[in-house]
Write an enzyme that holds these catalytic residues in place. Structure first.
Site, mmCIF file in Angstrom:
data_model
loop_
_atom_site.group_PDB
_atom_site.id
_atom_site.type_symbol
_atom_site.label_atom_id
_atom_site.label_comp_id
_atom_site.label_asym_id
_atom_site.label_seq_id
_atom_site.Cartn_x
_atom_site.Cartn_y
_atom_site.Cartn_z
ATOM 1 N N PRO A 157 -5.121 -10.584 18.186
ATOM 2 C CA PRO A 157 -5.841 -10.737 19.466
ATOM 3 C C PRO A 157 -7.350 -10.870 19.275
ATOM 4 O O PRO A 157 -8.064 -11.263 20.199
ATOM 5 C CB PRO A 157 -5.507 -9.439 20.217
ATOM 6 C CG PRO A 157 -5.114 -8.455 19.164
ATOM 7 C CD PRO A 157 -4.570 -9.237 18.013
ATOM 8 N N CYS B 229 5.215 20.437 -6.819
ATOM 9 C CA CYS B 229 6.366 19.801 -7.480
ATOM 10 C C CYS B 229 7.346 20.883 -7.932
ATOM 11 O O CYS B 229 6.938 21.870 -8.553
ATOM 12 C CB CYS B 229 5.851 18.999 -8.669
ATOM 13 S SG CYS B 229 7.149 18.251 -9.651
ATOM 14 N N HIS C 21 0.811 -1.223 0.000
ATOM 15 C CA HIS C 21 0.000 0.000 0.000
ATOM 16 C C HIS C 21 0.843 1.272 0.000
ATOM 17 O O HIS C 21 0.371 2.321 0.438
ATOM 18 C CB HIS C 21 -0.972 -0.011 1.189
ATOM 19 C CG HIS C 21 -2.003 -1.100 1.096
ATOM 20 N ND1 HIS C 21 -2.790 -1.522 2.145
ATOM 21 C CD2 HIS C 21 -2.376 -1.868 0.038
ATOM 22 C CE1 HIS C 21 -3.588 -2.499 1.740
ATOM 23 N NE2 HIS C 21 -3.351 -2.729 0.470
HETATM 24 N N1 APR Z 1 -1.049 -7.415 17.449
HETATM 25 C C1 APR Z 1 -1.633 -8.042 16.408
HETATM 26 N N2 APR Z 1 -2.800 -7.665 15.869
HETATM 27 C C2 APR Z 1 -3.400 -6.583 16.399
HETATM 28 C C3 APR Z 1 -2.853 -5.862 17.478
HETATM 29 C C4 APR Z 1 -1.610 -6.308 18.011
HETATM 30 N N3 APR Z 1 -1.012 -5.690 19.024
HETATM 31 N N4 APR Z 1 -3.690 -4.828 17.761
HETATM 32 C C5 APR Z 1 -4.709 -4.896 16.898
HETATM 33 N N5 APR Z 1 -4.546 -5.962 16.059
HETATM 34 C C6 APR Z 1 -5.373 -6.397 14.949
HETATM 35 C C7 APR Z 1 -6.830 -6.023 15.055
HETATM 36 O O1 APR Z 1 -7.539 -7.015 15.779
HETATM 37 C C8 APR Z 1 -7.239 -5.982 13.579
HETATM 38 O O2 APR Z 1 -7.667 -7.268 13.148
HETATM 39 O O3 APR Z 1 -4.897 -5.716 13.806
HETATM 40 C C9 APR Z 1 -5.943 -5.627 12.861
HETATM 41 C C10 APR Z 1 -5.907 -4.222 12.286
HETATM 42 O O4 APR Z 1 -6.853 -4.151 11.267
HETATM 43 P P1 APR Z 1 -6.950 -2.876 10.315
HETATM 44 O O5 APR Z 1 -6.942 -1.632 11.109
HETATM 45 O O6 APR Z 1 -8.102 -3.154 9.411
HETATM 46 O O7 APR Z 1 -5.568 -2.879 9.518
HETATM 47 P P2 APR Z 1 -5.186 -3.638 8.193
HETATM 48 O O8 APR Z 1 -5.736 -5.005 8.155
HETATM 49 O O9 APR Z 1 -3.718 -3.450 8.042
HETATM 50 O O10 APR Z 1 -5.918 -2.751 7.107
HETATM 51 C C11 APR Z 1 -5.686 -3.029 5.767
HETATM 52 O O11 APR Z 1 -6.854 -1.087 5.065
HETATM 53 O O12 APR Z 1 -7.329 1.140 5.418
HETATM 54 C C12 APR Z 1 -6.634 0.233 4.652
HETATM 55 O O13 APR Z 1 -4.699 0.616 3.393
HETATM 56 C C13 APR Z 1 -5.160 0.487 4.703
HETATM 57 O O14 APR Z 1 -3.333 -1.045 4.830
HETATM 58 C C14 APR Z 1 -4.604 -0.757 5.354
HETATM 59 C C15 APR Z 1 -5.647 -1.783 4.960
#
Ligand code: APR
Length: 258
Positions: A226, A159, A123
């Site tokens: 978690p 730019c 991303h």
């Molecule tokens: N360790 C592991 N997992 C964790 C922790 C932790 N300490 N804290 C939270 N989580 C988990 C949450 O339970 C959740 O499932 O991390 C996940 C975060 O989810 P999102 O916020 O949806 O992040 P992500 O999956 O990376 O999102 C994907 O969405 O908005 C777009 O481009 C953005 O890259 C991002 C993509």
């Protein structure tokens, strides 16, 4: 040996024997460094905005100062953050596996700062903005942005070559992933022996499909989170815990290192 121990033993043995290991990380891996995830409630100037609504081309067209200010605020948060034990465990894992591929959805550089080279950023990266028109890279001033704690609206710079607006170096909702990065990630997922999916809600495509690519390729698949996700019932093992706790334990148990 109970069922839980048996599953953990399978993962440890698979990691020890694996020639190819792939790890996919998401925002949760940086949560223990103090970087908010996408599903966390936003704070400050952004508290009435949903992250998914700010991360779009149309939001930037509509209100560039709001969106650029949000990304500067996130960049400042990351600059002030340090890699955590989960990032460090993944950097250590690379030393024990013949072929190790780290794929991230994160736009921060905490994996690199923990010592992981060649991270596939699906991303994009906060540190790599570019010109909307001619696509030349923009280099940030060396000093970190000075922002009020809640963030601020900031007009994006222009730019130096063509004068058009600079945009954040991230992939927004509705935009294509960087093609070569995506192809490399897909290929690695297809061929791996073990696939770890850490700290992601597995809601955003096509990144989330990588776990299924690995499952279809016959890999042992492990989720570290978690909270429950839709992947819970598809992976070989869903370990409930934070990446900062589980990943160092996994590395220590598998290769006897801290
Ligand atoms: N360790 C592991 N997992 C964790 C922790 C932790 N300490 N804290 C939270 N989580 C988990 C949450 O339970 C959740 O499932 O991390 C996940 C975060 O989810 P999102 O916020 O949806 O992040 P992500 O999956 O990376 O999102 C994907 O969405 O908005 C777009 O481009 C953005 O890259 C991002 C993509």
């Amino acid at each position: 040996m109970n069922a839980v121990n048996a599953v953990v033993r399978t993962i440890i043995n698979s990691l020890r024997e694996a020639r190819r290991v792939v790890v996919l990380t998401g925002a949760g891996v940086s949560a223990e460094s103090g970087v908010p995830t996408f599903r966390d409630k936003q704070t400050g100037l952004w508290e009435h905005f949903d992250a998914a609504q700010l991360a779009t081309p149309s939001a930037f067209q509509r209100d560039p100062a709001l969106v650029w200010g949000w990304y500067e605020w996130r960049r400042a948060t990351v600059l002030a953050a340090q890699p955590n034990a989960g990032h460090r465990a993944l950097a250590a894992m690379a030393d024990h596996v013949p072929q190790f591929t780290l794929i991230t959805q994160n736009v921060d550089d905490l994996h690199e700062r923990a010592g992981s080279p060649h991270v596939l950023h699906l991303h994009g990266e906060l540190a790599r903005p570019y010109c909307e028109a001619c696509r030349r890279s923009y280099v940030f001033p060396i000093r970190a942005p000075k922002l009020p704690p809640g963030g601020a609206r900031i007009e994006p710079p222009c730019c130096e070559v063509c004068g058009a607006r600079i945009r954040p170096g991230v992939v927004w909702f509705g935009e294509a992933l960087p093609e070569l990065t995506w192809l490399a990630a897909r290929e690695a997922a297809k061929q791996c022996d073990v696939f770890l999916c850490c700290g992601t809600s597995a809601l955003v495509q096509p990144a989330a499909s990588l776990t299924h690519v690995a499952i279809d390729g016959g890999a042992v698949t492990v989720q570290v989170n978690p909270n429950p996700t839709d992947l819970d019932t598809s992976v070989t093992a869903a370990i409930r815990g934070t990446s900062g706790t589980v990943l160092p334990q996994l590395v220590a148990e598998t290769w006897g290192v801290k």
